[in-house]
Design an enzyme around this catalytic site. Sequence first.
Site, PDB file in Angstrom:
ATOM      1  N   GLN A   1      -5.169  -2.287   8.840  1.00 41.29           N
ATOM      2  CA  GLN A   1      -6.325  -3.202   8.815  1.00 41.29           C
ATOM      3  C   GLN A   1      -7.621  -2.428   8.534  1.00 41.29           C
ATOM      4  O   GLN A   1      -7.578  -1.432   7.846  1.00 41.29           O
ATOM      5  CB  GLN A   1      -6.426  -4.002  10.117  1.00 41.29           C
ATOM      6  CG  GLN A   1      -5.346  -5.046  10.288  1.00 41.29           C
ATOM      7  CD  GLN A   1      -4.154  -4.533  11.067  1.00 41.29           C
ATOM      8  OE1 GLN A   1      -4.298  -3.722  11.960  1.00 41.29           O
ATOM      9  NE2 GLN A   1      -2.986  -5.006  10.731  1.00 41.29           N
TER      10      GLN A   1
ATOM     11  N   LYS B   1     -10.520   0.900  -6.388  1.00 45.42           N
ATOM     12  CA  LYS B   1     -10.578  -0.285  -7.249  1.00 45.42           C
ATOM     13  C   LYS B   1     -11.888  -0.415  -8.034  1.00 45.42           C
ATOM     14  O   LYS B   1     -12.351  -1.515  -8.322  1.00 45.42           O
ATOM     15  CB  LYS B   1     -10.299  -1.544  -6.423  1.00 45.42           C
ATOM     16  CG  LYS B   1      -8.944  -1.472  -5.724  1.00 45.42           C
ATOM     17  CD  LYS B   1      -8.504  -2.770  -5.132  1.00 45.42           C
ATOM     18  CE  LYS B   1      -7.405  -3.398  -5.919  1.00 45.42           C
ATOM     19  NZ  LYS B   1      -6.712  -4.480  -5.227  1.00 45.42           N
ATOM     20  N   LEU B   2     -12.450   0.746  -8.352  1.00 42.19           N
ATOM     21  CA  LEU B   2     -13.680   0.773  -9.127  1.00 42.19           C
ATOM     22  C   LEU B   2     -13.453   0.110 -10.495  1.00 42.19           C
ATOM     23  O   LEU B   2     -14.346  -0.530 -11.050  1.00 42.19           O
ATOM     24  CB  LEU B   2     -14.102   2.238  -9.309  1.00 42.19           C
ATOM     25  CG  LEU B   2     -15.487   2.513  -9.844  1.00 42.19           C
ATOM     26  CD1 LEU B   2     -16.559   1.879  -8.965  1.00 42.19           C
ATOM     27  CD2 LEU B   2     -15.720   4.018  -9.956  1.00 42.19           C
TER      28      LEU B   2
ATOM     29  N   VAL C   1      -9.295   4.636  -9.690  1.00 44.90           N
ATOM     30  CA  VAL C   1      -9.574   3.727 -10.811  1.00 44.90           C
ATOM     31  C   VAL C   1      -8.338   2.955 -11.278  1.00 44.90           C
ATOM     32  O   VAL C   1      -8.314   2.397 -12.370  1.00 44.90           O
ATOM     33  CB  VAL C   1     -10.205   4.498 -12.001  1.00 44.90           C
ATOM     34  CG1 VAL C   1     -11.612   4.945 -11.665  1.00 44.90           C
ATOM     35  CG2 VAL C   1      -9.343   5.703 -12.397  1.00 44.90           C
TER      36      VAL C   1
ATOM     37  N   ASN D   1       1.979  -6.601  10.366  1.00 41.24           N
ATOM     38  CA  ASN D   1       1.063  -7.493   9.639  1.00 41.24           C
ATOM     39  C   ASN D   1       0.324  -6.704   8.567  1.00 41.24           C
ATOM     40  O   ASN D   1      -0.365  -7.262   7.737  1.00 41.24           O
ATOM     41  CB  ASN D   1       0.064  -8.188  10.580  1.00 41.24           C
ATOM     42  CG  ASN D   1      -0.668  -7.209  11.480  1.00 41.24           C
ATOM     43  OD1 ASN D   1      -0.293  -6.049  11.581  1.00 41.24           O
ATOM     44  ND2 ASN D   1      -1.701  -7.680  12.128  1.00 41.24           N
TER      45      ASN D   1
ATOM     46  N   ASP E   1      -7.096  -4.035   3.573  1.00 40.62           N
ATOM     47  CA  ASP E   1      -6.698  -4.142   2.158  1.00 40.62           C
ATOM     48  C   ASP E   1      -7.616  -3.349   1.232  1.00 40.62           C
ATOM     49  O   ASP E   1      -7.848  -3.747   0.090  1.00 40.62           O
ATOM     50  CB  ASP E   1      -6.665  -5.610   1.699  1.00 40.62           C
ATOM     51  CG  ASP E   1      -5.873  -6.490   2.638  1.00 40.62           C
ATOM     52  OD1 ASP E   1      -4.778  -6.064   3.021  1.00 40.62           O
ATOM     53  OD2 ASP E   1      -6.350  -7.584   2.995  1.00 40.62           O
ATOM     54  N   GLU E   2      -8.137  -2.244   1.716  1.00 39.51           N
ATOM     55  CA  GLU E   2      -9.052  -1.435   0.899  1.00 39.51           C
ATOM     56  C   GLU E   2      -8.302  -0.539  -0.083  1.00 39.51           C
ATOM     57  O   GLU E   2      -8.916   0.110  -0.922  1.00 39.51           O
ATOM     58  CB  GLU E   2      -9.936  -0.549   1.793  1.00 39.51           C
ATOM     59  CG  GLU E   2     -10.905  -1.311   2.697  1.00 39.51           C
ATOM     60  CD  GLU E   2     -10.300  -1.586   4.073  1.00 39.51           C
ATOM     61  OE1 GLU E   2      -9.073  -1.356   4.230  1.00 39.51           O
ATOM     62  OE2 GLU E   2     -11.039  -2.034   4.964  1.00 39.51           O
TER      63      GLU E   2
ATOM     64  N   GLY F   1       0.207  -4.234   5.278  1.00 44.28           N
ATOM     65  CA  GLY F   1       1.089  -4.056   4.131  1.00 44.28           C
ATOM     66  C   GLY F   1       0.438  -3.108   3.158  1.00 44.28           C
ATOM     67  O   GLY F   1      -0.630  -3.377   2.654  1.00 44.28           O
ATOM     68  N   HIS F   2       1.050  -1.956   2.980  1.00 45.12           N
ATOM     69  CA  HIS F   2       0.526  -1.025   1.985  1.00 45.12           C
ATOM     70  C   HIS F   2       1.366  -1.172   0.734  1.00 45.12           C
ATOM     71  O   HIS F   2       2.590  -1.180   0.807  1.00 45.12           O
ATOM     72  CB  HIS F   2       0.672   0.415   2.460  1.00 45.12           C
ATOM     73  CG  HIS F   2      -0.249   0.778   3.566  1.00 45.12           C
ATOM     74  ND1 HIS F   2      -1.581   0.420   3.589  1.00 45.12           N
ATOM     75  CD2 HIS F   2      -0.051   1.495   4.688  1.00 45.12           C
ATOM     76  CE1 HIS F   2      -2.140   0.899   4.675  1.00 45.12           C
ATOM     77  NE2 HIS F   2      -1.239   1.547   5.373  1.00 45.12           N
TER      78      HIS F   2
ATOM     79  N   LYS G   1      -5.819   1.609   1.297  1.00 42.82           N
ATOM     80  CA  LYS G   1      -5.553   2.794   2.137  1.00 42.82           C
ATOM     81  C   LYS G   1      -4.218   3.428   1.770  1.00 42.82           C
ATOM     82  O   LYS G   1      -4.087   4.641   1.748  1.00 42.82           O
ATOM     83  CB  LYS G   1      -5.493   2.405   3.628  1.00 42.82           C
ATOM     84  CG  LYS G   1      -6.813   1.944   4.189  1.00 42.82           C
ATOM     85  CD  LYS G   1      -6.677   1.528   5.645  1.00 42.82           C
ATOM     86  CE  LYS G   1      -5.806   0.304   5.828  1.00 42.82           C
ATOM     87  NZ  LYS G   1      -6.339  -0.942   5.289  1.00 42.82           N
ATOM     88  N   GLY G   2      -3.225   2.571   1.463  1.00 43.41           N
ATOM     89  CA  GLY G   2      -1.874   3.060   1.185  1.00 43.41           C
ATOM     90  C   GLY G   2      -1.859   4.130   0.108  1.00 43.41           C
ATOM     91  O   GLY G   2      -1.253   5.183   0.279  1.00 43.41           O
TER      92      GLY G   2
HETATM   93  P1  GDP Z   1      -4.046  -1.320   1.945  1.00 42.28           P
HETATM   94  O1  GDP Z   1      -3.342  -2.120   2.969  1.00 42.28           O
HETATM   95  O2  GDP Z   1      -5.421  -0.916   2.389  1.00 42.28           O
HETATM   96  O3  GDP Z   1      -3.248  -0.173   1.421  1.00 42.28           O
HETATM   97  O4  GDP Z   1      -4.293  -2.247   0.710  1.00 42.28           O
HETATM   98  P2  GDP Z   1      -3.236  -3.099  -0.127  1.00 42.28           P
HETATM   99  O5  GDP Z   1      -2.042  -2.274  -0.396  1.00 42.28           O
HETATM  100  O6  GDP Z   1      -3.052  -4.427   0.457  1.00 42.28           O
HETATM  101  O7  GDP Z   1      -4.068  -3.331  -1.428  1.00 42.28           O
HETATM  102  C1  GDP Z   1      -4.254  -2.384  -2.323  1.00 42.28           C
HETATM  103  C2  GDP Z   1      -3.760  -2.900  -3.664  1.00 42.28           C
HETATM  104  O8  GDP Z   1      -4.570  -2.420  -4.663  1.00 42.28           O
HETATM  105  C3  GDP Z   1      -2.379  -2.421  -4.000  1.00 42.28           C
HETATM  106  O9  GDP Z   1      -1.726  -3.386  -4.778  1.00 42.28           O
HETATM  107  C4  GDP Z   1      -2.636  -1.162  -4.805  1.00 42.28           C
HETATM  108  O10 GDP Z   1      -1.606  -0.845  -5.709  1.00 42.28           O
HETATM  109  C5  GDP Z   1      -3.871  -1.536  -5.519  1.00 42.28           C
HETATM  110  N1  GDP Z   1      -4.808  -0.446  -5.779  1.00 42.28           N
HETATM  111  C6  GDP Z   1      -5.101   0.627  -5.002  1.00 42.28           C
HETATM  112  N2  GDP Z   1      -6.069   1.363  -5.560  1.00 42.28           N
HETATM  113  C7  GDP Z   1      -6.408   0.738  -6.719  1.00 42.28           C
HETATM  114  C8  GDP Z   1      -7.382   0.992  -7.743  1.00 42.28           C
HETATM  115  O11 GDP Z   1      -8.146   1.942  -7.697  1.00 42.28           O
HETATM  116  N3  GDP Z   1      -7.455   0.076  -8.752  1.00 42.28           N
HETATM  117  C9  GDP Z   1      -6.645  -1.007  -8.836  1.00 42.28           C
HETATM  118  N4  GDP Z   1      -6.789  -1.842  -9.863  1.00 42.28           N
HETATM  119  N5  GDP Z   1      -5.722  -1.273  -7.897  1.00 42.28           N
HETATM  120  C10 GDP Z   1      -5.615  -0.425  -6.856  1.00 42.28           C
END
Ligand code: GDP
Length: 430
Positions: free
Chosen positions: A225, A332-333, A415, A38, A13-14, A40-41, A16-17
């Site tokens: 993951q 998500k800075l 950001v 399991n 959940d970093e 989810g992007h 990555k998507g």
């Molecule tokens: P993934 O599985 O690693 O892609 O992560 P998730 O999709 O579960 O979580 C990422 C969430 O953070 C999504 O809802 C994105 O839209 C959101 N997101 C991604 N980058 C940023 C960011 O720089 N800032 C904010 N506020 N949200 C972000």
Amino acid sequence: MPNVVVVGTQWGDEGKGKIVDLLTEQAQVVVRYQGGNNAGHTLVVGGEKFIFHLIPSGILHPGTICCIGNGVVLDPEVFLGEIERLKSRGIKLGPENLRVSERAQVIMPYHQRLDKAREKAMGTAKIGTTGRGIGPCYEDKVARRGIRVADLVDPKILRAKLQEILPEKNFLLEKFLGDQPFSLEEIFAPYQELGQKLKPLMANISVLLQLAVDTGKNILFEGAQGTHLDIDHGTYPFVTSSNPVAGGAATGSGIGPGALSRVLGIVKAYTTRVGSGPFPTECLDKIGDHMVECGVEFGSTTGRRRRCGWLDMVVIKEAARLNGLTGLAITKLDVLSTLNPVRICVAYDLDGERREVMPPTLAELERCQPIFEEVPGWTEDLRKVRHFEDLPVNTRNYLKRLEELAGVPIQVVSVGPDREETMVLQNPFA
Ligand code: GDP
């Protein structure tokens, strides 16, 4: 041409998507190499939200070929459902842009039932799986009794395999877990039909990728993951059943490791975890609530609230080594705005001793106390910033300190959730 592997450096959940989506513009081929539905992007493109569980988000880019590698476990119903959902939103999908490895393992209905029944039976000791049958499917793969995508299109093989497998599954379900058994017919007919639907998309992904390498195409390998959920290197047993680390991209797609020239590690500016397991920098206070609320930290697949805490550089340094990271993308800075001071965990204190490497046992990791460094925070909203130099000085200092501690250059800074809310400092494909 360089190929890029994108890996999560934490517990998934970093974000990555979003980064994968950004890099896909430069890739002609995108490959998922492990995990199942399991993952989810979540992507926001032009204000529109898309959630992907199995299909690489690269599918949003016309002309990009998206592949599901042999390392993935595939739930055919979920996969075909995802195709239909995307089609209904105007996305074109077909053999020209979506291929599935004929060697990928199939998640069967008994895998899901076993997964759920086992988690229930484990009570408070549960792993916190998503109940989608991923773990039991990987177990069968290793036990050499799995059903692969290619088996679904041959009725003789499918029937013979089910005849062999079902008695044991039913024994487990009924006698050990007190659940319902399956009849052969209730699985055989629908799965044969699903096989026919998958048939046009089936391919030898290894051959497809070799051709891409030979013709100078850029390939993007997309891990699901994160590093610390890796079955070998993660916080075992609170891990996933596959290898998200960059090495998994080679085995999970059928390409030699020499073709994986760049590895981009996705680092969320703080830490999150879903489910059980030790988490040294977890914030069980208002700061944790801030991260959950501002970062919308709820699983895109399960809706579960994620546990949140400060950035843990022990975790990131471990990921840098395990994956051979060549670049970092900080995501998500913006969520850290208004927190003051901002803390960075630089090492652990384990029974009075300073540790910079994660211990092998959960018991030791549970006892690790974070050693924090503090840097001054910032109050500005970062979401409008498009150039590194325009970031507040404290934000830049925070990033520089991360880069120093990780020993890996920051190439991308995110950001906000939208594609535009990104700064590329160095092109990972360059
Ligand atoms: P993934 O599985 O690693 O892609 O992560 P998730 O999709 O579960 O979580 C990422 C969430 O953070 C999504 O809802 C994105 O839209 C959101 N997101 C991604 N980058 C940023 C960011 O720089 N800032 C904010 N506020 N949200 C972000």
